[in-house]
Design an enzyme around this catalytic site. Structure first.
Site, PDB file in Angstrom:
ATOM      1  N   ASP A 123       2.858  -1.932   0.070  1.00  0.00           N
ATOM      2  CA  ASP A 123       2.132  -0.677   0.196  1.00  0.00           C
ATOM      3  C   ASP A 123       1.539  -0.572   1.600  1.00  0.00           C
ATOM      4  OD1 ASP A 123       0.804   1.677  -1.114  1.00  0.00           O
ATOM      5  OD2 ASP A 123      -0.992   0.557  -0.549  1.00  0.00           O
TER       6      ASP A 123
ATOM      7  N   GLU B 127       6.766   0.317   2.787  1.00  0.00           N
ATOM      8  CA  GLU B 127       6.321   1.694   2.905  1.00  0.00           C
ATOM      9  C   GLU B 127       5.928   1.835   4.379  1.00  0.00           C
ATOM     10  OE1 GLU B 127       3.517   4.788   0.479  1.00  0.00           O
ATOM     11  OE2 GLU B 127       2.609   2.873   1.008  1.00  0.00           O
TER      12      GLU B 127
END
Length: 718
Positions: A334, A370
């Site tokens: 993330d 990401e």
């Protein structure tokens, strides 16, 4: 009686041996560290000072401690800049491999001595029977990611026993394994499973951080997802073993960019109490870091500082633990840009990347980034090291816009189809580098993408201001559910268009759980705080959901059987060591001529064809007709080759995606209905087949076609 001994320096965390347990923490600048031991009712049994010290490490050994022992730490220190020592706050061990229970914020219990509020760290015995099951080791070309939430995926499944719904054991129940295997996915990407705490603001609103993107213990599986109290570690391992037994990989979504401790005014739960100045990044002040202002390139109140060697070690140790002890197959990071910031700047050859590349364990697993955060110059798509996969939001936006009918998207759409080689250059990045997706956990589901023009996040308590404002969606005339058959048929057709596009594109497909069966979040495109039926997968299928599932199965099976769509090899791309007879890609106007620069740059291009495969010799070859316009269009087909013929395989204009027969293929023309995709396959002609020609269809003029730029394909592109 529990007695503390000095012991010897030992790996960080709590480690059992035959007679007791070693405890070790990193606590720089501290005056002393107390180990607090608790019984099963969380009543304090003993408070023992760690006597050993080596550099900034504090350690000790307690005889008689066994697996299941609950513990926490209190750190004493002299007030100094950047450090937040407070012995009233019981701290979770940063290396805790289990927590005694879920951690919930309680303002009253946190005040003063916080022991009553805090979940306790738990000593863990690593013993587990893996039954000789190894990892599936899915090759990159065959990987299809499937993103699921541990609780939401099974919480409403009527076939899963109530006690297992929403748990690790629910994910690995035979019914769920059968669903995933029959669908055709290879790798289950689980949303965060590390222990977390919901933000105090959400608790006050009666909501929770359902997604789990607010971690507090990087090694410990979240207790909320355990079917039996105290069994989260064992049940997580059982889930992994059973998924591996079925040939399914397990990819974890990990959050190392921020923690639940938030900014300066946030709670002290773990890291802040041990080394606030080291674990977190801070804004620059006139004479160095301003320790009153945590850096916040994550939007969550703080940013973890992997530029510090101990913090980097913590993250690497956690990753290695999940791979070796918990047996997972890879990670999705993330806000991965935050992890690679050094002195505040993203460094594609920084310490984090170097450490992963050099690690004999972590360098062998799947790594998915990401590739952005919200800090300065935080958008870094295409700039990660070559062994990484990257989530490609350009793919998402282009595919959505093209099928919505936006003008001037054809060239960009073609570029996305063949692996986004403008972002992931040939010969430097693998053709699988681009993680292609239509929907992710944040944003509309596929059902909502074709059902809503606007987000509907009122239940989140932020007056509908949160979530993406530009979703490139279309409700096709009615906002939300409708009984209008015309609208519903077009919505289903557009879902088939996008699913087919995803699985015919070069790269690594990512599928959001439930999109294969019409899951809706009622227009909520930021359901992070909705631990209820808004977010949970609905297993009550409508007839159209059953058809969509069957269509998705068919497309995944087609991709799995095709070398062309899963592992395209072009003559000017030597990544895979292109063989003597490699693939080609050609692009055609509906009238049959190869697209020219003028065609590609025409402002209203919405229809074209892709000819892909072994063009000049026998072998796999496909012809794909894309028609995002409002009109039916007749396409002229190229000659299939001597002794060969074209057959229809997929037609998204039908309610099940299967083509109507007969058609005009033998006349070397094919009609693509408005808003549809048609897939043709070249096969060896059956000389014994009946040669009667099919019925005539009305001749339909081709629309004007053209994109803004040439797609990145073979060297001999038109």
């Amino acid at each position: 009686m529990l007695v503390m001994e000095k012991g010897s320096g030992h790996p960080l965390g709590a480690r059992l041996d035959e007679a007791g347990c070693h405890f070790c923490v990193w606590a720089p600048q501290s005056d002393r560290v107390e180990l607090c031991l608790f019984d099963d009712n969380e009543q304090e049994q003993a408070r023992l000072e760690l006597p050993g010290r080596r550099g900034q490490y504090r350690f000790g050994y307690v005889r008689g401690v066994r697996a299941g022992q609950r513990y926490g730490y209190r750190v004493h220190g002299t007030p100094q800049e950047g450090m937040l020592f407070d012995p009233d706050k019981l701290l979770i061990d940063p290396y805790a491999r289990a927590l005694s229970r879920p951690l919930y914020w309680d303002d009253a219990l946190y005040q003063g001595d916080s022991a009553a509020m805090m979940a306790k760290s738990v000593v863990v015995d690593d013993a587990f029977d893996w039954q000789g099951i190894g990892k599936p080791a899915i090759e990159p070309a065959r990987t299809i990611l499937y993103e699921a939430h541990v609780k939401g995926f099974t919480r409403q499944h009527p076939g899963i026993p109530k006690a297992l719904q929403g748990t690790y054991l629910g994910i690995s129940h035979p019914l769920m394994i059968e669903h995933m295997k029959s669908l055709g996915i290879t790798s289950v990407q689980l949303m965060p499973v590390a222990a977390f705490m919901s933000e105090p603001r959400l608790e006050q609103l009666g909501l929770s951080n359902y997604w789990g993107y607010n971690p507090i213990a990087f090694f410990a599986p979240e207790p909320r997802y355990s079917a039996h109290t105290g069994e989260a570690v064992t049940e997580f391992k059982t889930m992994v073993r059973e998924l591996h037994k079925a040939g399914l990989e397990v990819i974890l979504d990990v959050v190392y960019n921020h923690t639940a401790e938030s900014g300066f005014d946030g709670p002290m739960l773990s890291f802040k109490g041990f080394d606030n100045a080291g674990y977190y990044a801070f804004e620059a002040g006139p004479h160095g870091p301003d320790y009153s202002r945590h850096a916040n390139v994550t939007g969550c109140g703080n940013s973890v500082n992997l530029d510090h060697p101990n913090t980097l070690r913590l993250v690497l140790d956690a990753l290695r633990y999940w791979v070796t002890e918990m047996q997972v197959d890879g990670f999705r990071f993330d806000l991965a840009v935050t992890l690679a910031r050094e002195a505040g700047e993203f460094d594609p050859m920084g310490a984090f990347f170097k450490a992963l590349m050099a690690d004999p364990v972590l360098s062998q697993v799947k790594l998915v980034a990401e590739p952005w955060d919200i800090g300065p110059f935080g958008y870094r798509l295409g700039q990660f090291p070559s062994q990484w996969l990257e989530i490609n939001d350009r793919y998402r936006d282009t595919v959505r816009a093209f099928w919505r009918g936006d003008a001037g998207k054809m060239g960009d759409f073609a570029t996305r189809l063949v692996g986004s080689r403008d972002l992931f250059p040939k010969n430097w990045r693998a053709p699988h580098s681009s993680v292609n997706y239509l929907c992710y956990h944040d944003g509309f589901t596929l059902e909502d993408l074709v059902s809503y023009n606007q987000r509907h996040n009122q239940a989140n308590g932020e007056d509908n201001r949160d979530g993406h404002g530009n979703n490139l969606s279309n409700n096709y005339g009615v906002e939300g559910p409708t009984l209008d058959p015309r609208v519903n048929n077009l919505r289903q057709q557009q879902k088939r268009n996008m699913i087919a596009t995803l699985l015919l594109s070069q790269g690594t497909p990512h599928f959001l759980a439930g999109d294969e069966m019409g899951r809706s979040q009622l227009g909520n495109n930021n359901a992070y705080c909705q631990d209820n039926q808004i977010s949970w997968v609905n297993w009550q299928w409508r007839p159209e959901d059953e058809r969509l599932f069957a269509f998705t199965q068919q497309m995944m099976a087609l991709r799995a059987e095709s070398e062309v769509f899963s592992n395209l090899q072009l003559s000017d791309d030597s990544w895979n060591g292109a063989p003597a007879s490699c693939h080609q890609v050609n692009w055609y106007h509906p009238d049959g001529h190869q697209l020219t620069d003028q065609d590609w740059h025409a402002p209203m291009g919405q229809a074209f064809a892709m000819d892909i495969g072994m063009i000049t010799c026998p072998g796999e070859r496909w012809y794909v007709l894309f028609n995002a316009s409002d009109y039916d269009i007749q396409f002229r087909l190229p000659p299939p080759g001597e002794g060969m013929e074209w057959i229809q395989t997929i037609d998204t204009a039908t309610n099940d995606g299967l083509p109507f027969l007969p058609d005009d293929i033998k006349r070397q023309v094919a009609v693509s209905r408005a808003h549809s995709l048609k897939l043709l396959e070249r096969i060896v002609r059956d000389e014994q087949a009946e040669e009667a020609l099919p019925h005539e269809e009305a001749h339909l003029p081709a629309t004007v076609v053209a994109p803004p730029a040439n797609p990145i394909t073979d060297a001999g592109k038109p």
